[in-house]
Structures are given as structure tokens and as C-alpha cells.
Design an enzyme around this catalytic site. Structure first.
Site, PDB file in Angstrom:
ATOM      1  N   CYS A   1     -18.897 -21.909  15.999  1.00 26.14           N
ATOM      2  CA  CYS A   1     -18.117 -22.558  14.942  1.00 26.14           C
ATOM      3  C   CYS A   1     -17.653 -23.948  15.372  1.00 26.14           C
ATOM      4  O   CYS A   1     -17.167 -24.136  16.491  1.00 26.14           O
ATOM      5  CB  CYS A   1     -16.911 -21.695  14.593  1.00 26.14           C
ATOM      6  SG  CYS A   1     -15.842 -22.417  13.368  1.00 26.14           S
TER       7      CYS A   1
ATOM      8  N   CYS B   1     -17.932 -21.434   7.594  1.00 27.84           N
ATOM      9  CA  CYS B   1     -17.266 -20.394   8.380  1.00 27.84           C
ATOM     10  C   CYS B   1     -18.323 -19.367   8.748  1.00 27.84           C
ATOM     11  O   CYS B   1     -18.992 -18.805   7.879  1.00 27.84           O
ATOM     12  CB  CYS B   1     -16.138 -19.740   7.580  1.00 27.84           C
ATOM     13  SG  CYS B   1     -15.393 -18.333   8.427  1.00 27.84           S
TER      14      CYS B   1
ATOM     15  N   GLN C   1     -12.280  -2.708   1.918  1.00 30.60           N
ATOM     16  CA  GLN C   1     -12.562  -3.055   3.309  1.00 30.60           C
ATOM     17  C   GLN C   1     -13.424  -4.318   3.397  1.00 30.60           C
ATOM     18  O   GLN C   1     -14.351  -4.508   2.610  1.00 30.60           O
ATOM     19  CB  GLN C   1     -13.262  -1.901   4.025  1.00 30.60           C
ATOM     20  CG  GLN C   1     -12.360  -0.711   4.308  1.00 30.60           C
ATOM     21  CD  GLN C   1     -11.390  -0.941   5.456  1.00 30.60           C
ATOM     22  OE1 GLN C   1     -11.396  -1.994   6.103  1.00 30.60           O
ATOM     23  NE2 GLN C   1     -10.540   0.035   5.721  1.00 30.60           N
TER      24      GLN C   1
ATOM     25  N   GLU D   1      -1.144   5.990  -3.691  1.00 29.05           N
ATOM     26  CA  GLU D   1      -1.208   4.549  -3.458  1.00 29.05           C
ATOM     27  C   GLU D   1      -0.086   3.851  -4.223  1.00 29.05           C
ATOM     28  O   GLU D   1       0.190   4.184  -5.377  1.00 29.05           O
ATOM     29  CB  GLU D   1      -2.569   4.017  -3.916  1.00 29.05           C
ATOM     30  CG  GLU D   1      -2.713   2.513  -3.969  1.00 29.05           C
ATOM     31  CD  GLU D   1      -2.511   1.836  -2.630  1.00 29.05           C
ATOM     32  OE1 GLU D   1      -1.785   0.833  -2.584  1.00 29.05           O
ATOM     33  OE2 GLU D   1      -3.086   2.320  -1.616  1.00 29.05           O
TER      34      GLU D   1
ATOM     35  N   ASP E   1      -4.449   5.932   5.904  1.00 30.39           N
ATOM     36  CA  ASP E   1      -5.016   4.616   6.213  1.00 30.39           C
ATOM     37  C   ASP E   1      -3.969   3.559   5.856  1.00 30.39           C
ATOM     38  O   ASP E   1      -4.116   2.829   4.866  1.00 30.39           O
ATOM     39  CB  ASP E   1      -6.312   4.408   5.425  1.00 30.39           C
ATOM     40  CG  ASP E   1      -7.049   3.139   5.834  1.00 30.39           C
ATOM     41  OD1 ASP E   1      -6.577   2.436   6.756  1.00 30.39           O
ATOM     42  OD2 ASP E   1      -8.093   2.834   5.218  1.00 30.39           O
TER      43      ASP E   1
ATOM     44  N   CYS F   1      -5.559  -0.127  11.491  1.00 27.38           N
ATOM     45  CA  CYS F   1      -6.028  -1.481  11.797  1.00 27.38           C
ATOM     46  C   CYS F   1      -5.160  -2.136  12.866  1.00 27.38           C
ATOM     47  O   CYS F   1      -5.354  -3.312  13.175  1.00 27.38           O
ATOM     48  CB  CYS F   1      -6.052  -2.337  10.525  1.00 27.38           C
ATOM     49  SG  CYS F   1      -4.455  -2.490   9.708  1.00 27.38           S
TER      50      CYS F   1
END
Length: 443
Positions: free
Chosen positions: A71, A157, A273, A323, A371, A398
Site C-alpha cells: 500500500c 486500498c 460479516q 438482536e 456473536d 472479534c
């Protein structure tokens, strides 16, 4: 030690953010861009009482795992900070980070399974949110420099798709051409890799704005792949981006993507995701860990647009998805119908309240998948999970630090971790996703 003084050092380890750890006269110095075992000349950039920061002046003895970053704004951007590591070094860093987080936050020594790393490791992202700044008559679009609000412009990118990069370049030129950059805050692009569908969402201070009709016409002519073109009118002055009235300009208010034989709807505000290639491995592994049979009840906590719950419903008797984001629940219900899944029920509530509703309903869960966002589960949510007492608990995380913290609490309440599987959802970055299978001791 003083600022700008130089020293010859050897890197001994890494921080969780990928900086090398070196020691000089008992003081710990953190140096970005250095690999374990490398000998280098560094310059001190800042000193605190017992630690400091440095920068690499010259690598004297490079590691065999060192790569040349691809990059052009690698050093300025602060996004893909592991580009100087090859695949093997990145795998080691992420597995080691996971072990260190459990050591520090749970007082545990773990031996995770080898990290799952899926090709491609470049151009894999299906979403980009690009800040827009208008300074001294110049339009700037790029990513924020580390620990600042300064935008680092880029043309390409390396982890975005070619189409997303082309859209960013178009917007930078068009904002200048149509004299409307002062109306823009961000441009959100979602690019479904498997279906090819594209969503563009402009986060703006007002809509319509001057020249917006000509702008939108040129955008659609140059990019016929756009199935959804929207604006979100956001006049807030804080960091909350996707807030405000949503205006559909052209197409439909969603795009669709395919995953593991199912088709899912993605709207502007709903979570999906980021890496579609690694997601297949992540979800397949999580569902395998749940060990579902056609007589099982599955709870899908933090279910988002229902992806894992709908996939799990094909194996289970009944699924309950919970949720907090209302738009995600709307998408989840549509996704279930579109995939001919009728044994799933969605609840619009935060995880803790949703879990309490499961308790009140006296539903006996055989398996649960959680999650959560980066902050992990709240203590109320963990207490509710313990009360529901699913036989098999699959925790998808995560953030290994909050994962370790939560696993420790679950272990104190009757659960044992059986498998710990890291997944490299974000190659070139310091982030690592992890799946943990926990079993209840009374199983």
C-alpha cells in the site's frame, strides 16, 4: 533516554496492536514495523516513566518473514499495519495475541487450534466507509490517520475491491466537479462478492443538495452495478454515522448476497460479516461446534440479519434469534422467508433482555451461539446465559481480550472450553476472530 536518541535493539515480542517490544536498560520500548528477532537501529519518539515509543531508522538484520508493504499510504493510514509480515508471521502474531489475551484476562494458558487463513488475503472486504473532508478548497477522501481526525487520501486500498476503489475515486472527482463536498460526511459502499450487487450510501448533511440530480445520474451511468443508491441525512456533529432519515434515491433499499447455499438481504444499517471468504469457514465451524440435531433448540444471540440462525435452522428443530437493531430484525425475517426457513423466531431486544425472555418462556436450549460486538457480553447477559444453561455454548468473538474475560466468567459458572479456533477474518490487520466451544459440566 531522550527523544531522537538512537539505539541498536532486537525485537523480543509483540503488543496486541502489532508493535514490537524491545528493551533498553530495563525500559520497554514499543516500535511499530519490526518483526520478532530482527536487529534494528531505532530512534526514541516519546518517553514515559517506565516505557517509551520508537521508530525504525534502519533494519540491520531483517527477518526472513519481512515483506515490502503493497500500500502506498501504509505508514500513514494505520489500517493494515501488518503488511510488512508474511503469511506465516501474521499467523504467529494472531495466535500469540490470542494466547496472551487469555493469559492476561483469564489467567489461563491455552493451546488454540491453528488459525484458519483463507485466500484471498487482499481485496477481500465487502464494505468500506470513507470519510469526506473539505479543507481549503480541496476534497479529501480516505481513512483516518491513527489516533487523529486527519484523513489520509488514497486511490487504491489493497483490501477493498477494484470496484469499491473506483467508486471512491469517482466520488472524490465528482464532489469537486459538482461543488457539494461540504454536504458530505461519509460514503458507504457495500459490494456483495458472490452476487456482484452494489450499495452506495451517502451520509450527508442535507438531501437533495445543489447539483444532486446531475451527480446521481452520472454516478449511475458510470456504475450500472449499483442496485441500491441511498442517502442518510445526518446533521449530528459527533462520531455516530449511520443515524438520521434514510432516503432511497434509486433501486431498492437493500442488496443481496449468497452464503453457504442461502441468500441474505443486506440493508444500509444492518451488519454483515466483512470478509465473505473467511465467513464461510467461520460460520461452518461455529455451526459444526453447535453439534445440532433435528431435535435441538438453538438460541442465536446477537443474530444480526439472521445469517447463522437461518443456516442453523436447517439442522435444528427450532431457532430463536435475538438482536437489538430493528432494521436487522426486519431483514432477518425477510431472509428466513426467502430461504424457506420457517422454524426460526426473531426477537427485537438487546441480548440481556432477550435472554431474560427466553428464561421467562421456560425454553430449554440445547445449544446457543453468541456473536457479540467488540465489547463482549454484559454481565447481565452472561448471567442470563448461565441461567438458560445450554448444553453447548459457541462463543464467536472479534476481540480476544473481552472473549477471555467472558470465558473466565462462564468457566466459574459451570462451563469448560473444549475447542478454541482462531480465524483470520482481516488479513494484513491486527484483528483476529475466534470461535470457542464451551460445554456445560452437567452435559
Amino acid at each position: 533516554m531522550q527523544k531522537n536518541e538512537t539505539y541498536t535493539v532486537q525485537a523480543e515480542g509483540y503488543t496486541s496492536e502489532g508493535e514490537a517490544v524491545v528493551k533498553i536498560d530495563g525500559a520497554v520500548i514499543f516500535v511499530p514495523g519490526l518483526l520478532i528477532g530482527e536487529e534494528a537501529e531505532i530512534a526514541i519518539t516519546a518517553m514515559k516513566k517506565n516505557y517509551g515509543y520508537g521508530r525504525v531508522v534502519k533494519v540491520i538484520q531483517p527477518s526472513e518473514h519481512r515483506c515490502e508493504p503493497k500500500c502506498s499510504v501504509y505508514r500513514l493510514c494505520g489500517g493494515c499495519t501488518l503488511q510488512f509480515m508474511d503469511d506465516e508471521a501474521q499467523k504467529f502474531f494472531k495466535e500469540d495475541k490470542l494466547k496472551n489475551c487469555f493469559r492476561q484476562n483469564a489467567g489461563m494458558e491455552i493451546e488454540p487450534l491453528p488459525i484458519i487463513r483463507v485466500e484471498p488475503v487482499w481485496n477481500y472486504r465487502n464494505k468500506v466507509q470513507v470519510p469526506v473532508q473539505y479543507k481549503k478548497g480541496e476534497v479529501q477522501m480516505g481513512f483516518y490517520r491513527n489516533h487523529s481526525n486527519d484523513v489520509v487520501p488514497y486511490d487504491t486500498c489493497m483490501v477493498q475491491t477494484d470496484l469499491s476503489n473506483s467508486l471512491t475515486v469517482f466520488f472524490r472527482q465528482a464532489l469537486k466537479k459538482y461543488h457539494c463536498a461540504d454536504q458530505f460526511r461519509h460514503v458507504l459502499i457495500k459490494h456483495a462478492h458472490n452476487t456482484g450487487e452494489v450499495m452506495v450510501v451517502m451520509i450527508v448533511r442535507s438531501y437533495p443538495f445543489e447539483n444532486s440530480e446531475a451527480f446521481m445520474q452520472e454516478l449511475q451511468e458510470q456504475f450500472p452495478q449499483i442496485q441500491s443508491l441511498e442517502a442518510i441525512i445526518n446533521r449530528r456533529e459527533d462520531n455516530v454515522i449511520l443515524d438520521g432519515k434514510e432516503v432511497l434515491i434509486a433501486g431498492r433499499a437493500y442488496i443481496e448476497e449468497e452464503l453457504l447455499g442461502c441468500r441474505f438481504r443486506i440493508s444500509a444499517r444492518s451488519f454483515y460479516q466483512i470478509n465473505p471468504y473467511a465467513t464461510k469457514e467461520l460460520y461452518s465451524t461455529a455451526l459444526d461446534y453447535a453439534q445440532l440435531t433435528n431435535s435441538d433448540i438453538l438460541i442465536d444471540l446477537y443474530c444480526g440479519t439472521g445469517t447463522m440462525g437461518i443456516l442453523g435452522a436447517k439442522r435444528a428443530k427450532k431457532v430463536y434469534g435475538i438482536e437489538i437493531v430493528a432494521d436487522a430484525i426486519k431483514d432477518a425475517k425477510i431472509n428466513a422467508e426467502a430461504n424457506d426457513v420457517h422454524n426460526i423466531q426473531f426477537v427485537n431486544a438487546d441480548a440481556g433482555k432477550g435472554a431474560q425472555m427466553i428464561i421467562a418462556s421456560k425454553i430449554k436450549a440445547d445449544a446457543m451461539i453468541v456473536d457479540p460486538p467488540r465489547k463482549g457480553c454484559s454481565r447481565d447477559t452472561l448471567d442470563a446465559i448461565v441461567k438458560i444453561a445450554p448444553k453447548r455454548l459457541v462463543y464467536v468473538s472479534c476481540d480476544p481480550a473481552t472473549l477471555a474475560r467472558d470465558v473466565k466468567i462462564l468457566m466459574e459458572n459451570g462451563y469448560t472450553p473444549v475447542k478454541i479456533q482462531p480465524v483470520d477474518m482481516f488479513p494484513q490487520t491486527v484483528h483476529v476472530e475466534t470461535i470457542v466451544l464451551l460445554q456445560h459440566q452437567n452435559m
